[in-house]
Design a protein around this motif. Sequence first.
Motif, short mmCIF file in Angstrom:
data_model
loop_
_atom_site.label_atom_id
_atom_site.label_comp_id
_atom_site.label_asym_id
_atom_site.label_seq_id
_atom_site.Cartn_x
_atom_site.Cartn_y
_atom_site.Cartn_z
N UNK A 182 38.64 39.18 31.70
CA UNK A 182 40.07 38.89 31.84
C UNK A 182 40.39 38.69 33.31
N UNK A 183 41.00 37.56 33.65
CA UNK A 183 41.38 37.29 35.02
C UNK A 183 42.62 38.10 35.37
N UNK A 184 42.63 38.66 36.57
CA UNK A 184 43.75 39.48 37.00
C UNK A 184 44.84 38.62 37.61
N UNK A 185 44.48 37.74 38.55
CA UNK A 185 45.41 36.82 39.19
C UNK A 185 44.72 35.48 39.35
N UNK A 186 45.43 34.49 39.78
CA UNK A 186 44.84 33.19 40.05
C UNK A 186 45.29 32.73 41.42
N UNK A 187 44.46 31.89 42.04
CA UNK A 187 44.77 31.42 43.38
C UNK A 187 43.52 30.94 44.09
N UNK A 188 43.54 30.89 45.43
CA UNK A 188 42.41 30.34 46.19
C UNK A 188 41.09 31.06 45.92
N UNK A 189 41.14 32.34 45.61
CA UNK A 189 39.90 33.09 45.38
C UNK A 189 39.10 32.51 44.23
N UNK A 190 39.76 31.87 43.29
CA UNK A 190 39.06 31.31 42.13
C UNK A 190 38.02 30.28 42.54
N UNK A 191 38.18 29.71 43.73
CA UNK A 191 37.29 28.63 44.16
C UNK A 191 36.35 29.06 45.29
N UNK A 192 36.32 30.36 45.58
CA UNK A 192 35.45 30.85 46.66
C UNK A 192 34.12 31.30 46.07
N UNK A 193 33.05 30.67 46.48
CA UNK A 193 31.71 31.05 46.06
C UNK A 193 30.86 31.56 47.22
N UNK A 194 31.25 31.18 48.44
CA UNK A 194 30.52 31.58 49.63
C UNK A 194 31.45 31.46 50.82
N UNK A 195 31.08 32.01 51.97
CA UNK A 195 31.97 31.94 53.13
C UNK A 195 32.33 30.53 53.56
#
Length: 653
Positions: free
Chosen positions: A1-14
């Motif tokens: 279950x996703x808690x929130x949505x936003x830029x973090x959804x697209x972060x896979x590496x620095x």
Amino acid sequence: MRITSGPLDHIRCPRDVHDLNDDQIRPLCAQIRASLVEFGKRHGGHVGSNLAVVELTVALHRVFDSPRDAIIFDVSHQSYTHKMLTGRAAAFLDPRHYDQVTGFTNPAESEHDMFALGHTGTSISLACGMAKARDMGAVPDGGAGSGSIIAVIGDGALSSGVALEGLSDAAEQGGNLIVIVNDNEMSIAENHGGLYRGLARLRESDGRAEPNIFTALGMDYRYVEKGNDVDVLIEELTRIRDIDHPIVLHIHTTKGLGLDEEDARHGVVPGRHEFNHWQNPFCDEDAPVGSRKTYGALAMAQLERRFPDEPGLVVISPATARSNGITPGFRARAGAHYVDTAICEDHAAAYAAGIAKAGGTPVLATSATFFQRAYDQIIEELALNGLPATLLVFAAGISGTDHTHSGSLDTAMLATIPAMSYLAPSSSTDFLEMLDWSTRSRAHGTVAIRVPGERILAYERGVGDGTGAGETDAEDRRGVDEVTMETASLRGAGDSIPVDEATRENPYGRYRIDRQGSQVALMGLGDMYPVALETARSLERLTGGAVRPTVVDPRQCSGIDAGTLDGLAATHRLVVTLEDGQVDGGWGERIASYVTSMDRPGSHGPHDAQPQVICLGAGKEFTNRIPLPDLERRYGLTPDAVARRVVKALSLG
């Protein structure tokens, strides 16, 4: 279950953090903070310290290029946001993945984690070493640590002696080395020591107060008041990124920033509050108090009764008080009889030696994993000088904890020190009597007491047979009175136990035979005593009563009771030692060495029928978050497994 949505959804590496637009950085921080708050409610963990460094960690990965630029977190329980930005966000966002990563940095998980770290104060020394290798040309261009070296230290870690050693060396070493001091005004509990008074003066003066410990050591220094402002941090880190000399960036943050009203209803609030060091999942708050708090509270209640009449009786804790039943209420009532030395275990042991030498009665309480840090002082200042100090060793033995916090080396570490006793009680009564003896008599050297664990607590509470007990030592928010009321059924909390003058010499050198049998002797050390008892019952069932084992409670693991062992060797075919510590170098091997020795006084030479000895305990390995019942099955420490092993050895099966 996703808690929130936003830029973090697209972060896979620095690199993905670098690619964000400037207007996405603050939303990224907000999403991470909201996710961590929800994670704390559902899973628990070191949430407060991580909420303090959300913006710092985002800024670090925005400005630097990990792992080329090496980021070393200290204490690495501050690394949750770092993990979320390095491909491990699902472990904090999705309950199905919550236990897929450790709570500390771990190179086995990611190339962005430099070290497996669970203890404190070492980041600056590690950074000095990496910077030295880089500057000597040992690191290939583009390799991990070939760029900037950043140590992130805080949450009480700066007061650790090794941190100050690292700072002193860093100033002389030179080269690019960035030390970020995350000053959230807290340690595990409140900060203690003059160092933190100095940090407070720096905060109050916007970094201009003198004396300044960092500049006094020769370090460049900058202060950032808005340590939770990501834009300010990005600007400051960009300014110092390519610096050619060591620098301290001192940032002021708020521990637990973002905790909400629901958290507050459960007693977890932001700022300078002890309860936000560790957060339980809300669903676990009604779980029974675990062994550390149970037996710790009993010990403190017993000692507290003596404070008015014994001015030299002092309880010492290197920062981890509440984990071990040393509650805020007790500390307030104890006054000068309680000292928190901060995260300085080596200092705490030497400090205890000083108290004992001057005629006082020190009781030093911390976990087995943290006593490792004081090993030299325990040997040199305490044991070598024959000083009557008492060490309360919590969380000893195998456990399902993170591999950085294992207590399985305690017997191999402490039981072999000369002129020192290591006692292993198998009940609350024995525990309190041992504590009373060790703190009332000065006719002995240093005494360590292995605080009973979950198996003994379950056995005393009448929960099954005490074997295979789960680990319930989560943090709780109850006061000392509630804890001691719960544990009063084990023994009258706070009772003072009279000590016979005739037993002031060590009364625990002899093993205790609690059940006399034949053929097989089961020796269950400390927390393994309930396992020995249940194994005896399993053996009787398996053999139809043909084998009625002797059950021995050794009560200590630092000496050999030759008389008892000679008697067992003469009348038993098999001796089985059970310990919940590492077998290799542990207690059982010393028993086996004595019993099977042809030079043993009870032996009659090479033709004497020596009893067989089976030593059971933990393997020589680091284990990481493996549930205790699984470890017991792995090591053959369940009663049924031990019984089958005995039947096979006796050729009865």
